[in-house]
Design an enzyme around this catalytic site. Structure first.
Site, PDB file in Angstrom:
ATOM      1  N   CYS A 176      -6.976  -2.823 -13.466  1.00 59.35           N
ATOM      2  CA  CYS A 176      -6.025  -2.242 -12.513  1.00 59.35           C
ATOM      3  C   CYS A 176      -6.084  -3.018 -11.213  1.00 59.35           C
ATOM      4  CB  CYS A 176      -6.376  -0.779 -12.261  1.00 59.35           C
ATOM      5  SG  CYS A 176      -5.275   0.018 -11.094  1.00 59.35           S
ATOM      6  N   PRO A 177      -5.003  -3.553 -10.699  1.00 57.95           N
ATOM      7  CA  PRO A 177      -3.627  -3.372 -11.160  1.00 57.95           C
ATOM      8  C   PRO A 177      -3.235  -4.232 -12.366  1.00 57.95           C
ATOM      9  CG  PRO A 177      -3.684  -4.609  -9.083  1.00 57.95           C
ATOM     10  CD  PRO A 177      -5.089  -4.241  -9.403  1.00 57.95           C
TER      11      PRO A 177
END
Ligand code: FAD
Lengths: 76, 379
Positions: free
Chosen positions: A14-15
């Site tokens: 993430c991201p």
């Protein structure tokens, strides 16, 4: 001179690789290349899909051991 | 000569580094062998996660802000005098007032900022809650809102990966509570091909949105906003009308980073394990301003800061690094006004959130209260 920036997004949950690519392209100049390293199998599909939608250029995908090197050129 | 540690930025990461060092090297500080100085842009420490509740009037503003001098250990020499230039070759930082601070070790902790001005029409046409003033304006707009099309628009990159989903579900519940849900249509837009960067969170969010009647559009990267026509258009060629536009604007690091040539967009190239600035053995980078491809979140800042505290203390007392940062990120996710869940991962462990529950919501609220303890290094 066009530049090539490398983003090592291996193991980035993430991201994630595509979001990193989107962020990098915003800061790049037209003609610059961004090379994303991704260990997420999904990137091989979703990065080219997005590049086509948005109108940048897929320069190439190289499969390495456990990851892919995906190169994109900013066109606009 | 005393060894000088200079921390630029007194937000979450800088404060945890300063307070943690005071605990670890207290005797060196009291002997005057080491001096820690912090440069901040303001004397107010803002609890940013609390901004999520401002548009709903669910937090008192006095709970959001504390005097930084009360949050940072008194042994840290704190100046409200922002850095305007960081010269890593000369090992000097120049401030707005013109003072020059030398250092033996530098910690860059200047965070990130929203940049709605990088998208035409966004600053004029959209609301956001990532800054206090803007969150107040959004509260006023919501108070007046009687129904219509709401677009929640997410842009890359941004800090706190979960806040966009949280605000969406909270808005939907607010409209239900006010009895205007049938007059409202919420559309959530996201830059990549699913609803959230974290795959399991995206999988969880999809049925939640469908069940609550929230529409969504993926692969939506904002190109422009037309404040007069009240439309938002994506790079991918889609245009959506809105009556209320809530955006998570794209972020950049601070101007001082760009002006000092330390990183494009204000993001400092940083070793993801040691947290050294690439090319500098005596410069550490922590929190949102690193270019490490992980979530820009308070928990990231916290775990990174802990690593830097251990390494700096060890370097100063034993001349060696203590440990690497393992990429740990932990996030609470509000799934509505009364339930929540959480998720954690690191460089090698994928995320796996549990089912939403009221207990997790209360834990998040408790965490909101505990923030100040954690900034002070007591948690
Ligand atoms: C609405 C919202 C909700 C959030 N929710 C969560 C959440 O639930 N969980 C979570 O983990 N994270 C959350 N976050 C993210 C979290 O707040 C940030 O990731 C975290 O604060 C980053 O810490 P930092 O120290 O890097 O940056 P900051 O805390 O932003 O601190 C940077 C500091 O540097 C100072 N500064 C800037 N320029 C200069 C300069 N030139 N010289 C000196 N000082 C300077 C700034 O004034 C600031 O004090 C949220 C953020 C927002 C906005």
């Amino acid at each position: 001179m066009a530049e090539r920036q490398v983003i090592d997004a291996r193991g980035a949950f993430c991201p994630g690789p595509l979001m990193e690519l989107i962020a990098a392209l915003k800061l790049a100049a037209v003609g610059d290349e961004v090379e994303v390293w991704s260990s997420d199998q999904g990137s091989i599909k979703d990065i080219p899909e997005w590049i086509k939608k948005v109108g940048h250029e897929m320069v190439g995908i190289e499969e390495r051991k456990g990851y892919a090197e995906i190169v994109v050129r900013k066109l606009k | 000569m005393a060894k000088k540690i200079l921390i630029v930025g007194g937000g979450l990461a800088g404060t945890i580094v300063g307070n943690g060092l005071c605990r670890k090297i207290g005797s060196e500080l009291s002997r005057g062998d080491i001096v820690i100085t912090m440069l901040g842009a303001t004397n107010q420490h803002l609890y940013q996660p609390g901004l999520l509740y401002v548009p709903f009037g669910r937090i008192r503003e006095s709970e959001l802000v504390r005097d930084q001098r009360k949050v940072i250990d008194k042994r840290v020499v704190f100046h409200v005098d922002p850095a305007v230039n960081i010269d890593v070759d000369k090992q000097e930082v120049t401030t707005e007032s013109g003072r020059v601070h030398g250092y033996d070790y530098l910690v860059i902790a200047t965070g990130s900022r929203v940049m709605p001005q990088t998208i035409p029409g966004m600053a004029e046409g959209a609301h956001w809650f990532y800054e206090l003033d803007a969150a107040r304006k959004m509260r006023d707009a919501l108070d007046k809102f009687e129904g219509g099309k709401v677009v929640v628009n997410v842009n890359a990159p941004h800090k706190c990966p979960v806040a966009p989903l949280e605000i969406t579900f909270m808005l939907q519940e607010l409209f239900e509570q006010r009895g205007i849900a049938d007059k409202c249509e919420i559309t959530y837009t996201y830059p990549i091909g699913r609803l959230h960067a974290l795959e399991p969170v995206a999988e969880w969010a999809l049925p939640e949105m469908e069940q609550r009647g929230i529409k969504y559009e993926t692969f939506f990267n904002t190109k422009s906003v037309d404040p007069k026509a009240r439309t938002i258009t994506s790079e991918e060629g889609s245009t959506l009308p809105f009556d209320l536009l809530v955006t998570i604007p794209p972020h950049q690091g601070q101007q001082v980073i760009e002006d000092s040539d330390l990183g494009k967009g204000g993001w400092v190239p940083t070793n993801k394990l040691t947290l050294h600035r690439e090319g500098s053995e005596n410069v550490f980078v922590v929190g949102d301003t690193t270019n490490i491809p992980i979530s820009k979140a308070g928990s990231t800042a916290h775990f990174e800061a802990d690593t830097i505290v251990d390494n700096l203390a060890s370097l100063l007392t034993e001349g060696r690094m203590a440990r690497d940062y393992d990429g740990k990120v932990y996030c609470f996710v509000e799934t509505g006004l009364t339930t929540g869940t959480y998720v954690w991962f690191n460089y090698t462990t994928p995320p796996n959130p549990g089912p939403p529950s009221q207990m997790i919501h209360w834990l998040k609220l408790a965490y909101n209260r505990m923030y100040w303890l954690s900034a002070r290094g007591l948690l």
